[in-house]
Design an enzyme around this catalytic site. Structure first.
Site, PDB file in Angstrom:
ATOM      1  N   GLU A 276      -9.309   4.206  -1.582  1.00 62.63           N
ATOM      2  CA  GLU A 276      -8.113   3.998  -2.404  1.00 62.63           C
ATOM      3  C   GLU A 276      -8.477   3.284  -3.703  1.00 62.63           C
ATOM      4  O   GLU A 276      -9.544   2.692  -3.801  1.00 62.63           O
ATOM      5  CB  GLU A 276      -7.088   3.109  -1.658  1.00 62.63           C
ATOM      6  CG  GLU A 276      -6.761   3.594  -0.252  1.00 62.63           C
ATOM      7  CD  GLU A 276      -5.506   2.957   0.327  1.00 62.63           C
ATOM      8  OE1 GLU A 276      -4.754   2.302  -0.425  1.00 62.63           O
ATOM      9  OE2 GLU A 276      -5.278   3.130   1.532  1.00 62.63           O
TER      10      GLU A 276
ATOM     11  N   THR B 122      -4.715   6.517   0.548  1.00 63.60           N
ATOM     12  CA  THR B 122      -5.985   7.260   0.599  1.00 63.60           C
ATOM     13  C   THR B 122      -5.951   8.443  -0.347  1.00 63.60           C
ATOM     14  O   THR B 122      -5.009   9.244  -0.320  1.00 63.60           O
ATOM     15  CB  THR B 122      -6.229   7.758   2.037  1.00 63.60           C
ATOM     16  OG1 THR B 122      -6.046   6.664   2.919  1.00 63.60           O
ATOM     17  CG2 THR B 122      -7.630   8.317   2.175  1.00 63.60           C
TER      18      THR B 122
ATOM     19  N   GLU C 205     -10.384   3.776   4.404  1.00 64.03           N
ATOM     20  CA  GLU C 205      -9.512   4.587   3.557  1.00 64.03           C
ATOM     21  C   GLU C 205      -9.909   4.363   2.109  1.00 64.03           C
ATOM     22  O   GLU C 205      -9.940   3.222   1.630  1.00 64.03           O
ATOM     23  CB  GLU C 205      -8.029   4.235   3.781  1.00 64.03           C
ATOM     24  CG  GLU C 205      -7.538   4.682   5.161  1.00 64.03           C
ATOM     25  CD  GLU C 205      -6.026   4.650   5.324  1.00 64.03           C
ATOM     26  OE1 GLU C 205      -5.352   3.903   4.583  1.00 64.03           O
ATOM     27  OE2 GLU C 205      -5.517   5.387   6.197  1.00 64.03           O
TER      28      GLU C 205
ATOM     29  N   ASP D 125      -8.829   0.255   2.622  1.00 62.84           N
ATOM     30  CA  ASP D 125      -7.774  -0.160   3.552  1.00 62.84           C
ATOM     31  C   ASP D 125      -8.260   0.173   4.974  1.00 62.84           C
ATOM     32  O   ASP D 125      -7.883   1.187   5.552  1.00 62.84           O
ATOM     33  CB  ASP D 125      -6.480   0.586   3.203  1.00 62.84           C
ATOM     34  CG  ASP D 125      -5.339   0.245   4.142  1.00 62.84           C
ATOM     35  OD1 ASP D 125      -5.331  -0.864   4.688  1.00 62.84           O
ATOM     36  OD2 ASP D 125      -4.456   1.115   4.329  1.00 62.84           O
TER      37      ASP D 125
ATOM     38  N   ARG E 195       1.901  17.404  13.040  1.00 62.98           N
ATOM     39  CA  ARG E 195       2.958  18.397  12.815  1.00 62.98           C
ATOM     40  C   ARG E 195       2.367  19.593  12.081  1.00 62.98           C
ATOM     41  O   ARG E 195       2.542  19.736  10.865  1.00 62.98           O
ATOM     42  CB  ARG E 195       4.093  17.807  11.955  1.00 62.98           C
ATOM     43  CG  ARG E 195       4.832  16.621  12.561  1.00 62.98           C
ATOM     44  CD  ARG E 195       5.797  15.992  11.571  1.00 62.98           C
ATOM     45  NE  ARG E 195       5.128  15.503  10.368  1.00 62.98           N
ATOM     46  CZ  ARG E 195       4.528  14.321  10.266  1.00 62.98           C
ATOM     47  NH1 ARG E 195       4.549  13.486  11.260  1.00 62.98           N
ATOM     48  NH2 ARG E 195       3.918  13.980   9.149  1.00 62.98           N
TER      49      ARG E 195
ATOM     50  N   LYS F  33      -3.838  -2.417  10.404  1.00 65.95           N
ATOM     51  CA  LYS F  33      -4.312  -2.506   9.025  1.00 65.95           C
ATOM     52  C   LYS F  33      -4.332  -3.927   8.479  1.00 65.95           C
ATOM     53  O   LYS F  33      -4.737  -4.125   7.343  1.00 65.95           O
ATOM     54  CB  LYS F  33      -3.450  -1.615   8.123  1.00 65.95           C
ATOM     55  CG  LYS F  33      -3.701  -0.126   8.340  1.00 65.95           C
ATOM     56  CD  LYS F  33      -2.669   0.724   7.640  1.00 65.95           C
ATOM     57  CE  LYS F  33      -2.924   2.207   7.829  1.00 65.95           C
ATOM     58  NZ  LYS F  33      -3.944   2.753   6.916  1.00 65.95           N
TER      59      LYS F  33
ATOM     60  N   GLN G  23      -3.213   1.853  15.571  1.00 65.25           N
ATOM     61  CA  GLN G  23      -2.165   2.456  14.736  1.00 65.25           C
ATOM     62  C   GLN G  23      -1.333   3.462  15.534  1.00 65.25           C
ATOM     63  O   GLN G  23      -0.097   3.451  15.469  1.00 65.25           O
ATOM     64  CB  GLN G  23      -2.828   3.135  13.533  1.00 65.25           C
ATOM     65  CG  GLN G  23      -1.855   3.658  12.488  1.00 65.25           C
ATOM     66  CD  GLN G  23      -2.592   4.280  11.280  1.00 65.25           C
ATOM     67  OE1 GLN G  23      -3.826   4.312  11.233  1.00 65.25           O
ATOM     68  NE2 GLN G  23      -1.843   4.762  10.314  1.00 65.25           N
TER      69      GLN G  23
ATOM     70  N   HIS H 222      -4.271  13.737   1.515  1.00 67.08           N
ATOM     71  CA  HIS H 222      -4.410  12.870   2.695  1.00 67.08           C
ATOM     72  C   HIS H 222      -3.144  12.948   3.561  1.00 67.08           C
ATOM     73  O   HIS H 222      -3.216  13.130   4.777  1.00 67.08           O
ATOM     74  CB  HIS H 222      -4.657  11.422   2.254  1.00 67.08           C
ATOM     75  CG  HIS H 222      -4.623  10.430   3.382  1.00 67.08           C
ATOM     76  ND1 HIS H 222      -5.638  10.313   4.291  1.00 67.08           N
ATOM     77  CD2 HIS H 222      -3.678   9.521   3.758  1.00 67.08           C
ATOM     78  CE1 HIS H 222      -5.330   9.360   5.179  1.00 67.08           C
ATOM     79  NE2 HIS H 222      -4.150   8.869   4.869  1.00 67.08           N
TER      80      HIS H 222
ATOM     81  N   ASP I  68       0.843  -1.192   0.000  1.00 68.94           N
ATOM     82  CA  ASP I  68       0.000   0.000   0.000  1.00 68.94           C
ATOM     83  C   ASP I  68       0.881   1.247   0.000  1.00 68.94           C
ATOM     84  O   ASP I  68       1.746   1.405   0.859  1.00 68.94           O
ATOM     85  CB  ASP I  68      -0.919  -0.007   1.225  1.00 68.94           C
ATOM     86  CG  ASP I  68      -2.099   0.927   1.034  1.00 68.94           C
ATOM     87  OD1 ASP I  68      -2.439   1.247  -0.121  1.00 68.94           O
ATOM     88  OD2 ASP I  68      -2.691   1.340   2.048  1.00 68.94           O
TER      89      ASP I  68
END
Ligand code: CA
Length: 436
Positions: free
Chosen positions: A209, A368, A207, A241, A151, A261, A248, A142, A135
């Site tokens: 995708e 994503t 997610e 996903d 951040r 995941k 996580q 995303h 992946d």
């Protein structure tokens, strides 16, 4: 890029009446997949409107010859790996013959009709034995949205615009659309807790995708040149996903996603060919002013010119309350593959650049694909701003993350003036409660 031919002609119509104007499967699409009927053996078929064209039956009826026959023989199996391995010439031969067989005025119409099954009588399965699943993380919006949660000042890590980032996922838990998934139990630790606990994930997310099936592979140690990478693409699907954000958050450092995941990933069951998508190819979205150019092993003029595609992606949520009240599904996101920072060819070239061998039937996920705003956010993590701002549904319910009984449905649509619109079929799955 495939050359457009008579199979793309907008005036071509099928004698299968439901194909004409079908949102996903008009005669211009012809995706291939694996189905079974009444719990019987797995067989390969091609979607046409509300029917499935049975390749094995058509072979027995003598409807193929030459290269199309060789392709059909490889495809007439319970899994499509041998067919995917053949590559573009075989795919094109089969596509042209099947298109002719299903078209209005086909001289063999009565024989072809005997090879059709109503889709509603069939169960769909994984199209191939997926040996490996990787992946990527090419949805730049995303990556930016998620990075900003941690951040705010520099959401993208310094490598993002140089390396197509990815992780090796788990192939054994990839499921075909329609198979319910179970909420995982796992180890989590709240920020203010002294120690982790084990139990059902409370931040289950989806997610949005796309998936890419690998066709011809490469030998171990032999990289794939960026200019050749498109020849290794066998087709496309939708991919969810599923992600347990609380698991996580606790486990991902230093090696990245693991149990958050690997409990389930869902794909749409039809493999949409590069030929079907050829009219919807576009130039790669230009990089922002000041972004670095890709290194030479990731840069190809032709790929930049036509290696991206214009595919609308939609994510819908169905809750038990919405269904009980007869309300339509809630649209979580409307996005587009134009938001991919790297092309599929760049993903493939990078994956093989160190010598890793890709094999027929391997699956690559895009990562994503979110757009710039909340209405196009391809995960709840983004749409709820890290689980802080709930989504409000017409049923009066709210969601930060998924609840048991919720169902996520993805669809895809490729449109272009002068061409017939095609889709991917649904990628859907419901969430079951965690095991006690
Ligand atoms: Ca992902």
């Amino acid at each position: 890029m495939s050359i457009l031919d008579e199979t793309h002609a907008p005036e071509r119509r099928s004698f299968v009446a439901t194909a004409n104007g079908h949102p996903d499967f008009p005669i211009q699409n012809l995706p291939i997949g694996i189905f079974s009927r009444d719990g019987g053996e797995r067989r390969s078929g091609i979607a046409i409107g509300d029917a499935i064209f049975d390749i094995g039956l058509a072979l027995q009826s003598g409807l193929f010859e030459g290269e199309a026959r060789m392709a059909a023989e490889a495809a007439a199996a319970p899994e499509l790996n041998a067919y995917l391995a053949l590559g573009a010439p075989a795919r094109v031969a089969l596509r042209r013959r099947v298109s002719a067989l299903l078209a209005v005025d086909c001289p063999e119409q009565s024989q072809v009709e005997a090879c059709l099954h109503p889709s509603s009588d069939c169960a769909m399965h994984l199209p191939a034995r997926i040996g490996d699943y990787t992946d990527f993380y090419v949805g730049i919006h995303h990556a930016t949205h998620v990075g900003r949660l941690f951040r705010p000042d520099s959401p993208l890590l310094p490598n993002y615009k140089h390396v197509p980032i990815g992780y090796h996922g788990r192939a054994s838990s990839i499921l075909a659309s329609g198979t319910a998934i179970r909420r995982p139990n796992g180890q989590t630790k709240a920020a203010d807790a002294d120690a982790p606990t084990y139990g059902p994930s409370r931040r289950l997310d989806y997610e949005l995708e796309i998936g890419v099936f690998i066709g011809p592979g490469n030998s171990l140690g032999e990289p794939i040149a960026i200019g050749d990478a498109a020849e290794h693409i066998a087709g496309f699907c939708l991919l969810n996903d599923w992600s347990a954000r609380d698991i996580q958050a606790w486990e991902y450092q230093p090696l990245g996603p693991f149990l958050a995941k690997n409990f389930a990933s869902t794909i749409s069951p039809w493999v949409v060919s590069p030929e079907a998508l050829a009219p919807f190819r576009i130039a790669q979205t230009p990089r922002a002013e000041g972004d670095p150019q890709p290194l030479p092993y990731l840069f190809d003029e032709k790929d930049q010119r036509q290696g991206a595609f214009d595919l609308e992606l939609e994510a819908l949520l169905v809750t038990e309350a919405l269904s009980q009240k007869g309300l339509p599904p809630h649209r979580l996101a409307l996005s587009n593959t134009q938001h991919m920072y790297w092309t599929v060819a760049q993903m493939i070239a990078h994956h093989a650049s160190g010598g890793c061998n890709l094999q027929p039937g391997d699956l690559l996920g895009s990562g994503t694909i979110s757009g710039p705003d909340l209405a196009s956010a391809g995960s709840l993590l983004e749409a709820t701003e890290g689980g802080k701002s709930p989504i409000r549904l017409a049923s009066g319910e709210e969601r930060l993350f998924l609840e048991d009984g919720d169902e996520i449905i993805f669809t895809a649509r490729a449109r272009r003036e002068g061409y017939v619109t095609i889709g991917f079929g649904a990628c859907r799955a419901k969430v079951l409660p965690a095991r006690q």
